[in-house]
Design a protein around this motif. Sequence first.
Motif, short mmCIF file in Angstrom:
data_model
loop_
_atom_site.label_atom_id
_atom_site.label_comp_id
_atom_site.label_asym_id
_atom_site.label_seq_id
_atom_site.Cartn_x
_atom_site.Cartn_y
_atom_site.Cartn_z
N UNK A 1 0.83 -1.20 0.00
CA UNK A 1 0.00 0.00 0.00
C UNK A 1 0.86 1.25 0.00
N UNK A 2 1.89 1.26 0.85
CA UNK A 2 2.80 2.41 0.91
C UNK A 2 3.57 2.56 -0.39
N UNK A 3 4.02 1.45 -0.96
CA UNK A 3 4.76 1.49 -2.22
C UNK A 3 3.90 2.06 -3.34
N UNK B 1 2.85 6.40 -6.85
CA UNK B 1 1.86 7.30 -7.45
C UNK B 1 2.33 8.74 -7.46
N UNK B 2 3.13 9.13 -6.47
CA UNK B 2 3.67 10.49 -6.42
C UNK B 2 4.79 10.67 -7.43
N UNK B 3 5.61 9.64 -7.62
CA UNK B 3 6.77 9.75 -8.52
C UNK B 3 6.40 9.44 -9.96
N UNK B 4 5.55 8.45 -10.18
CA UNK B 4 5.14 8.03 -11.52
C UNK B 4 3.62 8.07 -11.64
N UNK C 1 -1.48 5.40 -12.68
CA UNK C 1 -2.88 5.50 -13.11
C UNK C 1 -3.23 4.30 -13.99
N UNK C 2 -2.29 3.91 -14.86
CA UNK C 2 -2.51 2.73 -15.70
C UNK C 2 -2.59 1.46 -14.83
N UNK C 3 -1.67 1.40 -13.87
CA UNK C 3 -1.65 0.24 -12.96
C UNK C 3 -2.98 0.14 -12.22
N UNK C 4 -3.45 1.27 -11.69
CA UNK C 4 -4.71 1.26 -10.93
C UNK C 4 -5.89 0.93 -11.83
#
Length: 134
Positions: free
Chosen positions: A107-109, A114-117, A122-125
């Motif tokens: 979850x933290x990762x 999400x902040x860096x990439x 967004x694609x992953x989610x």
Amino acid sequence: MAEKFDNLEEHLEKFVENIRQLGIIVSDFQPSSQTGLNQKLNYMISGLQDIEKCRQQLHDINVPLEVFEYIDQGRNPQLYTKECLERALAKNEQVKGKNDTLTKFKSLLISELGKVFPEEMAKYKAIHGDDPPS
């Protein structure tokens, strides 16, 4: 199944008692007690045959060698079961803790990635769902 164990237990108790009596006869052997000795020896042989018959009925029973070690050490064999359950519970708690830690790490990762990439995440989610497991 319990009947088979009861039968074996009965034969073993009779065998042990016969051996005890045999020891008494032998320890104070007199030539006049030869007949009694022969009779006890014959009972011992028939007792072994009875135990062998019981063994054949229980051939599919597996007992862990550790149980025999407990018995040899004069410990109660039921303690083996208790200690096995305690070890399993401790291992279960340990694995659960690792699982919880990995879930939090994931979850933290995902949050930090999400902040860096942001585009890639967004694609992953979109593929894996919006809410990461918590």
